[in-house]
Design a protein around this motif. Structure first.
Motif, PDB file in Angstrom:
ATOM      1  N   ALA A  77       0.632  -1.298   0.052  1.00 56.44           N
ATOM      2  CA  ALA A  77       0.054   0.031   0.135  1.00 56.44           C
ATOM      3  C   ALA A  77       0.924   1.326   0.125  1.00 56.44           C
ATOM      4  O   ALA A  77       2.005   1.192   0.446  1.00 56.44           O
ATOM      5  N   ARG A  78       0.509   2.401  -0.520  1.00 59.46           N
ATOM      6  CA  ARG A  78       1.205   3.531  -0.684  1.00 59.46           C
ATOM      7  C   ARG A  78       0.427   4.726  -1.145  1.00 59.46           C
ATOM      8  O   ARG A  78      -0.401   4.494  -2.025  1.00 59.46           O
ATOM      9  N   VAL A  79       0.678   5.912  -0.482  1.00 58.43           N
ATOM     10  CA  VAL A  79       0.131   6.893  -0.988  1.00 58.43           C
ATOM     11  C   VAL A  79       1.174   8.017  -1.121  1.00 58.43           C
ATOM     12  O   VAL A  79       2.031   8.395  -0.414  1.00 58.43           O
ATOM     13  N   GLU A  80       1.065   8.589  -2.451  1.00 59.64           N
ATOM     14  CA  GLU A  80       2.358   9.451  -2.922  1.00 59.64           C
ATOM     15  C   GLU A  80       1.947  10.990  -2.275  1.00 59.64           C
ATOM     16  O   GLU A  80       0.855  11.502  -2.076  1.00 59.64           O
ATOM     17  N   GLY A  81       3.180  11.414  -2.109  1.00 58.50           N
ATOM     18  CA  GLY A  81       3.161  12.884  -1.344  1.00 58.50           C
ATOM     19  C   GLY A  81       2.860  13.814  -2.153  1.00 58.50           C
ATOM     20  O   GLY A  81       3.016  13.641  -3.545  1.00 58.50           O
ATOM     21  N   PRO A  82       2.714  15.060  -1.709  1.00 61.90           N
ATOM     22  CA  PRO A  82       2.288  16.216  -2.641  1.00 61.90           C
ATOM     23  C   PRO A  82       3.526  16.778  -3.351  1.00 61.90           C
ATOM     24  O   PRO A  82       3.386  17.526  -4.061  1.00 61.90           O
ATOM     25  N   GLN A  83       4.739  16.335  -3.051  1.00 58.10           N
ATOM     26  CA  GLN A  83       5.998  16.985  -3.700  1.00 58.10           C
ATOM     27  C   GLN A  83       6.114  16.551  -4.783  1.00 58.10           C
ATOM     28  O   GLN A  83       5.702  15.473  -5.306  1.00 58.10           O
ATOM     29  N   SER A  84       6.774  17.294  -5.929  1.00 56.74           N
ATOM     30  CA  SER A  84       7.015  17.129  -7.258  1.00 56.74           C
ATOM     31  C   SER A  84       8.068  16.085  -7.655  1.00 56.74           C
ATOM     32  O   SER A  84       8.137  15.273  -8.355  1.00 56.74           O
ATOM     33  N   VAL A  85       8.999  16.225  -6.449  1.00 51.30           N
ATOM     34  CA  VAL A  85      10.203  15.277  -6.657  1.00 51.30           C
ATOM     35  C   VAL A  85      10.028  14.457  -5.547  1.00 51.30           C
ATOM     36  O   VAL A  85       9.833  14.728  -4.220  1.00 51.30           O
ATOM     37  N   ARG A  86       9.888  13.204  -5.844  1.00 47.66           N
ATOM     38  CA  ARG A  86       9.694  11.953  -4.746  1.00 47.66           C
ATOM     39  C   ARG A  86      10.424  10.691  -5.347  1.00 47.66           C
ATOM     40  O   ARG A  86      10.444  10.584  -6.439  1.00 47.66           O
ATOM     41  N   HIS A  87      10.138   9.839  -4.363  1.00 50.81           N
ATOM     42  CA  HIS A  87      10.701   8.375  -4.533  1.00 50.81           C
ATOM     43  C   HIS A  87       9.709   7.604  -5.116  1.00 50.81           C
ATOM     44  O   HIS A  87       8.623   7.575  -4.381  1.00 50.81           O
ATOM     45  N   HIS A  88       9.784   6.926  -6.276  1.00 47.38           N
ATOM     46  CA  HIS A  88       8.700   6.123  -6.827  1.00 47.38           C
ATOM     47  C   HIS A  88       9.089   4.472  -6.373  1.00 47.38           C
ATOM     48  O   HIS A  88      10.206   4.066  -6.833  1.00 47.38           O
ATOM     49  N   VAL A  89       7.957   3.816  -6.061  1.00 42.81           N
ATOM     50  CA  VAL A  89       7.929   2.525  -5.853  1.00 42.81           C
ATOM     51  C   VAL A  89       6.570   1.980  -6.037  1.00 42.81           C
ATOM     52  O   VAL A  89       5.721   2.716  -5.653  1.00 42.81           O
ATOM     53  N   ARG A  90       6.432   0.930  -6.941  1.00 38.55           N
ATOM     54  CA  ARG A  90       5.288   0.479  -7.450  1.00 38.55           C
ATOM     55  C   ARG A  90       4.815  -0.328  -6.337  1.00 38.55           C
ATOM     56  O   ARG A  90       5.391  -1.125  -5.582  1.00 38.55           O
ATOM     57  N   ILE A  91       3.282  -0.552  -6.295  1.00 37.78           N
ATOM     58  CA  ILE A  91       2.659  -1.493  -5.485  1.00 37.78           C
ATOM     59  C   ILE A  91       2.961  -2.688  -5.988  1.00 37.78           C
ATOM     60  O   ILE A  91       2.915  -3.123  -7.033  1.00 37.78           O
ATOM     61  N   GLY A  92       3.516  -3.582  -5.017  1.00 39.05           N
ATOM     62  CA  GLY A  92       3.712  -4.925  -5.395  1.00 39.05           C
ATOM     63  C   GLY A  92       5.239  -5.185  -5.423  1.00 39.05           C
ATOM     64  O   GLY A  92       5.614  -6.411  -5.713  1.00 39.05           O
ATOM     65  N   MET A  93       5.958  -4.127  -5.628  1.00 40.10           N
ATOM     66  CA  MET A  93       7.350  -4.166  -6.042  1.00 40.10           C
ATOM     67  C   MET A  93       8.020  -4.859  -4.686  1.00 40.10           C
ATOM     68  O   MET A  93       7.665  -4.454  -3.561  1.00 40.10           O
ATOM     69  N   ARG A  94       9.108  -5.624  -4.879  1.00 42.31           N
ATOM     70  CA  ARG A  94       9.729  -6.375  -3.777  1.00 42.31           C
ATOM     71  C   ARG A  94      11.246  -5.855  -3.841  1.00 42.31           C
ATOM     72  O   ARG A  94      11.875  -5.504  -4.728  1.00 42.31           O
ATOM     73  N   LEU A  95      11.465  -5.442  -2.561  1.00 34.52           N
ATOM     74  CA  LEU A  95      12.876  -4.856  -2.382  1.00 34.52           C
ATOM     75  C   LEU A  95      13.567  -5.612  -1.281  1.00 34.52           C
ATOM     76  O   LEU A  95      13.189  -6.493  -0.382  1.00 34.52           O
ATOM     77  N   PRO A  96      15.040  -5.500  -1.002  1.00 35.91           N
ATOM     78  CA  PRO A  96      15.674  -6.225  -0.313  1.00 35.91           C
ATOM     79  C   PRO A  96      15.478  -5.787   1.467  1.00 35.91           C
ATOM     80  O   PRO A  96      14.986  -5.028   1.655  1.00 35.91           O
ATOM     81  N   LEU A  97      15.328  -6.902   2.246  1.00 38.00           N
ATOM     82  CA  LEU A  97      15.048  -6.651   3.624  1.00 38.00           C
ATOM     83  C   LEU A  97      16.148  -5.880   4.491  1.00 38.00           C
ATOM     84  O   LEU A  97      15.714  -5.159   5.332  1.00 38.00           O
ATOM     85  N   HIS A  98      17.434  -6.190   4.168  1.00 38.71           N
ATOM     86  CA  HIS A  98      18.445  -5.753   4.633  1.00 38.71           C
ATOM     87  C   HIS A  98      18.879  -4.106   4.353  1.00 38.71           C
ATOM     88  O   HIS A  98      19.967  -3.793   4.906  1.00 38.71           O
ATOM     89  N   LEU A  99      18.105  -3.567   3.213  1.00 38.87           N
ATOM     90  CA  LEU A  99      18.410  -2.218   2.855  1.00 38.87           C
ATOM     91  C   LEU A  99      17.337  -1.520   2.773  1.00 38.87           C
ATOM     92  O   LEU A  99      16.414  -1.713   2.532  1.00 38.87           O
ATOM     93  N   GLY A 100      17.397  -0.154   3.734  1.00 36.02           N
ATOM     94  CA  GLY A 100      16.389   0.651   3.717  1.00 36.02           C
ATOM     95  C   GLY A 100      15.596   0.749   5.002  1.00 36.02           C
ATOM     96  O   GLY A 100      15.687  -0.710   5.733  1.00 36.02           O
ATOM     97  N   ALA A 101      15.086   1.650   5.771  1.00 37.34           N
ATOM     98  CA  ALA A 101      14.303   1.492   7.018  1.00 37.34           C
ATOM     99  C   ALA A 101      13.172   0.554   6.986  1.00 37.34           C
ATOM    100  O   ALA A 101      13.084  -0.142   8.112  1.00 37.34           O
ATOM    101  N   PRO A 102      12.363   0.472   5.917  1.00 38.29           N
ATOM    102  CA  PRO A 102      11.214  -0.597   6.159  1.00 38.29           C
ATOM    103  C   PRO A 102      11.536  -2.037   6.602  1.00 38.29           C
ATOM    104  O   PRO A 102      11.280  -2.568   7.118  1.00 38.29           O
ATOM    105  N   GLY A 103      12.724  -2.198   5.755  1.00 37.24           N
ATOM    106  CA  GLY A 103      13.062  -3.602   5.735  1.00 37.24           C
ATOM    107  C   GLY A 103      13.789  -3.992   7.082  1.00 37.24           C
ATOM    108  O   GLY A 103      13.647  -4.860   7.705  1.00 37.24           O
ATOM    109  N   ARG A 104      14.733  -3.075   7.665  1.00 39.85           N
ATOM    110  CA  ARG A 104      15.430  -3.186   8.813  1.00 39.85           C
ATOM    111  C   ARG A 104      14.503  -3.302   9.922  1.00 39.85           C
ATOM    112  O   ARG A 104      14.701  -3.987  10.905  1.00 39.85           O
ATOM    113  N   VAL A 105      13.562  -2.480  10.031  1.00 37.16           N
ATOM    114  CA  VAL A 105      12.631  -2.679  10.979  1.00 37.16           C
ATOM    115  C   VAL A 105      11.855  -3.990  11.082  1.00 37.16           C
ATOM    116  O   VAL A 105      11.667  -4.413  11.997  1.00 37.16           O
TER     117      VAL A 105
END
Length: 260
Positions: free
Chosen positions: A134-162
């Protein structure tokens, strides 16, 4: 006309109001308190213990329990102790059958995004990866893009480390995350992306995933992320309570112990 009508005092009780300050019905609120006094795994409780946990007089608890028993929401055992009845189980089953997690997650992500003015996301573990569900895009014109369903590493990035930390991953770094209740990441997975994440718990307070905000490091500096920590944790806590129910002895400490 007075705002609240008063009931006559009954033996052992002080006068009570028909309505609560927010317009609710006190009798209903008290009945729910009695049922919510039962913790996960507890089969039955004495009248005295129900009274202690709810802060209500024995006679009040007994009257409420007997009323609930008429509709099958509580049952009195031969020994005199009380337990939740079959109607309470059917109520829970009907809730689960009609529950859609997105109906809970999306509004809270939207609220978080509005508060932080950044993109907010909810990640869950899938094997050795994390998936954005689930994802809600912020109002800023420059932002970080990730698609719903996209898989990312657990050991890299705050969400995975948590997710790793609250799944019991060993090591001092993960102990620190568990103690703080959140993690800040700057350029861990992508050099120009920053994020801050906190854990989300589901039924029986089992780890469900993590909630975060993310964006370009040029905007989300270390100081800015620190300022957002309380907002992200508060949103994750609200989602946890929505999914897991009221707080209990099984509630993880991280839900309430961190303060800015």
């Amino acid at each position: 006309m007075p705002r609240y009508l008063k009931l006559q005092a009954v033996s052992g009780d002080t006068p009570t109001q028909v309505q609560t300050p927010d317009g609710g019905v006190i009798a209903v609120s008290r009945a729910l308190q009695v049922m919510e006094a039962f913790r996960i795994g507890e089969r039955h409780l004495t009248l005295a213990e129900l009274s202690r946990r709810t802060g209500m007089h024995n006679s009040t608890v007994l009257r409420l329990a007997r009323t609930l028993a008429h509709s099958g929401y509580m049952v009195q055992r031969e020994e005199g102790e009380w337990r939740l009845g079959p109607a309470a189980g059917w109520l829970g089953a009907r809730y689960q059958a009609g529950f859609d997690i997105n109906n809970v997650v999306q509004p809270l992500l939207r609220s978080l995004s509005e508060q932080a003015q950044e993109t907010s996301s909810f990640y869950v573990r899938e094997g050795d990866e994390r998936a954005c569900i689930a994802r809600v895009e912020g109002p800023q014109s420059v932002r970080h893009h990730v698609r719903i369903g996209m898989r990312l590493p657990l050991h890299l990035g705050a969400p995975g480390r948590v997710i790793l930390a609250f799944s019991g991953e060993p090591g001092g770094a993960y102990e620190d995350i568990r103690r703080r209740g959140y993690h800040i990441s700057m350029g861990e997975r992508e050099p120009q992306v920053s994020s801050v994440a906190a854990p989300v718990f589901g039924l029986n307070w089992r780890l469900l995933g993590s909630m975060c905000i993310s964006g370009p490091t040029t905007r989300l500096t270390a100081k800015v992320l620190e300022n957002h920590v309380h907002t992200v944790m508060a949103a994750a806590n609200r989602l946890s309570y929505a999914l897991a129910g009221a707080s209990s002895d099984n509630t993880p400490n991280v839900i309430s112990t961190w303060h800015p």
